[in-house]
Design a protein around this motif. Structure first.
Motif, PDB file in Angstrom:
ATOM      1  N   UNK A 469       0.824  -1.208   0.000  1.00 59.52           N
ATOM      2  CA  UNK A 469       0.000   0.000   0.000  1.00 59.52           C
ATOM      3  C   UNK A 469       0.858   1.258   0.000  1.00 59.52           C
ATOM      4  N   UNK A 470       2.046   1.206   0.627  1.00 61.80           N
ATOM      5  CA  UNK A 470       2.865   2.421   0.657  1.00 61.80           C
ATOM      6  C   UNK A 470       3.380   2.764  -0.743  1.00 61.80           C
ATOM      7  N   UNK A 471       3.648   1.753  -1.578  1.00 69.34           N
ATOM      8  CA  UNK A 471       4.054   2.008  -2.961  1.00 69.34           C
ATOM      9  C   UNK A 471       2.894   2.596  -3.754  1.00 69.34           C
ATOM     10  N   UNK A 472       1.692   2.033  -3.539  1.00 69.56           N
ATOM     11  CA  UNK A 472       0.507   2.574  -4.210  1.00 69.56           C
ATOM     12  C   UNK A 472       0.239   3.998  -3.743  1.00 69.56           C
ATOM     13  N   UNK A 473       0.503   4.270  -2.463  1.00 76.08           N
ATOM     14  CA  UNK A 473       0.294   5.622  -1.933  1.00 76.08           C
ATOM     15  C   UNK A 473       1.194   6.624  -2.634  1.00 76.08           C
ATOM     16  N   UNK A 474       2.458   6.271  -2.821  1.00 75.62           N
ATOM     17  CA  UNK A 474       3.384   7.167  -3.504  1.00 75.62           C
ATOM     18  C   UNK A 474       2.921   7.440  -4.929  1.00 75.62           C
ATOM     19  N   UNK A 475       2.396   6.401  -5.589  1.00 72.32           N
ATOM     20  CA  UNK A 475       1.915   6.577  -6.960  1.00 72.32           C
ATOM     21  C   UNK A 475       0.700   7.500  -7.004  1.00 72.32           C
ATOM     22  N   UNK A 476      -0.251   7.293  -6.082  1.00 75.90           N
ATOM     23  CA  UNK A 476      -1.457   8.109  -6.052  1.00 75.90           C
ATOM     24  C   UNK A 476      -1.121   9.563  -5.737  1.00 75.90           C
ATOM     25  N   UNK A 477      -0.181   9.771  -4.823  1.00 78.20           N
ATOM     26  CA  UNK A 477       0.219  11.127  -4.439  1.00 78.20           C
ATOM     27  C   UNK A 477       1.188  11.751  -5.439  1.00 78.20           C
ATOM     28  N   UNK A 478       1.568  10.989  -6.463  1.00 78.95           N
ATOM     29  CA  UNK A 478       2.542  11.438  -7.455  1.00 78.95           C
ATOM     30  C   UNK A 478       3.791  11.967  -6.752  1.00 78.95           C
ATOM     31  N   UNK A 479       4.272  11.162  -5.814  1.00 76.64           N
ATOM     32  CA  UNK A 479       5.395  11.578  -4.986  1.00 76.64           C
ATOM     33  C   UNK A 479       6.509  10.546  -5.011  1.00 76.64           C
TER      34      UNK A 479
END
Length: 613
Positions: A469-479
């Motif tokens: 989920x933390x990898x998906x979070x970075x992708x969603x936040x474009x960060x």
């Protein structure tokens, strides 16, 4: 390919040759044109160049008309086993033709690579490629198998490309056999037991095995290196007698000598010349083990005499099992008395990774989106006979990958004992089993207790990692969560609620690093987490509260750390939430200020961000 020549005869062709050269750094561009380019070698005669270099090259790419290519290479063609791979590209880079040594020499792959560089049309004419079936003459090299045929390889391939009924026997499991199973042509029947084959129904027999078979039809044998030989011996052992006798013993047992992967003994035999000579001559690694290592193995045939002399129950069986990783042996200890009075023992075990047996696949299903599963994980899921998944954490849509007839159970309402019972039932039948875990199994996946039980029950298993989920979070936040000179570390942790945390792993302790913090399973104690973070982070540090990342009902709230508890409260989310804290969120070089004082948080739903006052 190491040595490649790219030959061009026109200015347009030379332009294409230089483009191709960039993908093959060690290649040489050859032309008869005058050129000042330092990457181009100008020669007076292409024919003279080929006379000197044709057989020295691994590949030749002609950027010419096909007819010119054919006429130029014709005098030098000898044998497909020694000729270089030759391809032809037209001056405009529209088509790339494999001309010579398509399979063995690699011209087909060479043509496909060059075509992808130019955006050209690859033209491959070999029958197996046109039909999209196996190239029998390259499988051995591709999967590090030895090969033997009852007929010439050309005659064997002719049967295959003409789609004659073929029996495929798979005695072992490796990447090669998995590929064959996934790509079986409709004229091939797969078997896992030679006794089940009725040879009268087939014209070709293919075996991937360490065993020797005698069939009544044309045969090709692919021999994988999967056997471990353990051996002990008397003080003296003649090298020649040892090797010839071992070969004869294997032949008598219908086992391919070329299937030997390694050989081992006890460490007091590390300088035994017969073993060293055997290893060097046959390019088979020789390893030794200490008495303590050997004592970890329970051998089928312990010897009181060996125990009294060197302090272990046996050498040959134990070292074969240590080398192979297997708890069993194919051939139990054999005592061999040589004609010169010397003695040796040997035992053989099959590499545990090559055994055809079932194993439970613990697969990371990703953060929620059913397409965010790895290619490998999806392949196991598609072929599974039994699938267990936690419906509250994994979308039901992911089970759409499962094949018809598979048993698919939602484990959310099952006890661990019930889950194990279901898996045991299928394991005993040899069925393929998948345990789907949300995200990546290594993070809060609760697989530790399952693996402990599998170990106790001696059930084999393996893990296929997933997207967290933390990898998906970075992708969603474009960060990018690691930014030079800003933050170079990511902390994956949880707050201390009902489940105690180790004393040195508090939120505050990690916050002192100012690393990007990814906080799982802590939405219920957001106020406590906020206070601990504020001990070391600035109040205006960016935060994101992320609910069911990548699910269809995903919601994301952003704001400042000082408002974390309020953001969580306003969101009304109580579970399946990941909290991200750190200066990397949304960071951009020369970016404008994202978090103004009058913005409480940013709300995202249905894939759109909405700013809320």
């Amino acid at each position: 390919m190491k040595k490649i020549a790219i030959i061009a005869v026109t200015e347009k062709g030379l332009e294409k040759a230089l483009i191709i050269q960039k993908e093959f750094p060690k290649s040489l561009v050859i032309t008869t044109l005058n050129s000042s380019d330092k990457n181009v070698s100008t020669i007076s005669s292409i024919s003279n160049y080929l006379t000197d270099n044709f057989l020295k090259l691994d590949g030749i790419c002609f950027v010419t008309a096909l007819g010119i290519c054919v006429r130029l290479i014709a005098p030098y063609i000898q044998d497909k086993n020694t000729d270089p791979a030759v391809i032809s590209v037209d001056d405009l880079g529209l088509n790339v033709q494999a001309v010579l040594s398509g399979h063995k020499g690699g011209a087909n792959d060479f043509a496909l690579k060059v075509a992808s560089v130019l955006g050209a049309n690859p033209i491959i004419s070999t029958s197996s490629d046109v039909q999209n079936i196996w190239a029998l003459d390259t499988l051995a090299n591709q999967y590090d198998w030895q090969v033997a045929t009852s007929l010439s390889m050309n005659k064997t391939m002719a049967l295959f490309v003409n789609n004659k009924p073929t029996a495929l026997l798979l005695d072992i499991k490796d990447k090669g056999t998995q590929h064959l199973e996934k790509t079986v042509p409709n004229f091939v029947t797969v078997f896992y037991d030679e006794a089940e084959i009725d040879y009268t129904q087939f014209e070709l027999f293919i075996a991937v095995s360490y065993k020797v078979y005698t069939s009544t039809i044309a045969s090709v044998f692919f021999i994988p290196k999967v056997l471990s030989v353990g051996s002990g011996c008397s003080k003296q052992l003649d090298s020649v007698l040892f090797e010839t006798t071992l070969k004869e013993e294997l032949k008598n047992r219908n086992i391919h000598f070329s299937a030997i992967k390694n050989v081992g003994s006890i460490d007091i035999k590390a300088q035994q010349q017969a073993y060293l000579d055997f290893s060097t001559k046959n390019n088979i690694p020789f390893s030794t083990f200490t008495s303590d290592e050997i004592d970890t193995i329970t051998v089928p045939n312990p010897s009181e005499m060996v125990q009294s002399k060197i302090g272990v129950d046996g050498v040959s069986e134990s070292t074969a099992m240590l080398l192979s990783g297997s708890k069993n042996v194919l051939i139990e200890k054999q005592k061999i008395h040589l004609e010169n009075g010397e003695k040796f023992t040997f035992s053989i075990a099959l590499d545990v990774k090559a055994e055809r047996r079932t194993a439970i696949a613990i697969i990371g299903a990703g953060p929620g989106d059913e397409e965010l599963i790895t290619v490998k994980g999806k392949a196991y899921l598609e072929n599974a006979d039994c699938v267990l998944y936690a419906g509250s954490l994994i979308p039901e849509e992911m089970t759409n990958w499962c094949k018809p007839g598979a048993v698919v159970r939602n484990s959310a309402m099952m006890t661990l004992e019930e889950q194990i019972a279901v898996m045991q039932e299928h394991y005993k039948k040899g069925n393929a089993i998948v345990r789907l875990q949300c995200g990546d199994p290594s993070l809060y996946g609760a697989i530790q207790e399952q693996m402990t039980i599998f170990d106790e029950l001696e059930m084999e298993y393996f893990i296929v990692p997933g997207i967290s989920a933390f990898s998906a979070a970075a992708a969603v936040l474009k960060s990018e969560f690691t930014i030079p000179e800003v933050v170079q570390s990511i902390v994956l942790t949880r707050g201390e609620g009902k489940t105690p945390m180790p004393s040195k792993e508090s939120i505050a302790a990690f916050a002192a690093t100012n690393a990007t913090m990814c906080i799982f399973l802590s939405v219920g104690i957001a106020k406590k987490v906020e206070a601990q973070l504020l001990e070391h982070f600035d109040a205006d540090t960016p935060v994101a509260v992320m609910y069911r990342i990548s699910w269809k009902d995903e919601e994301i709230y952003q704001g400042k750390l000082e408002n974390l508890a309020k953001i969580v409260k306003d969101s009304k989310k109580t579970r399946t939430v990941l909290i991200i804290v750190g200066h990397a969120i949304g960071a951009r070089k020369n970016r404008s200020q994202l978090y103004s004082p009058d913005v409480k948080h940013i709300f995202r739903t249905n894939k759109k961000f909405v700013v809320t006052e």
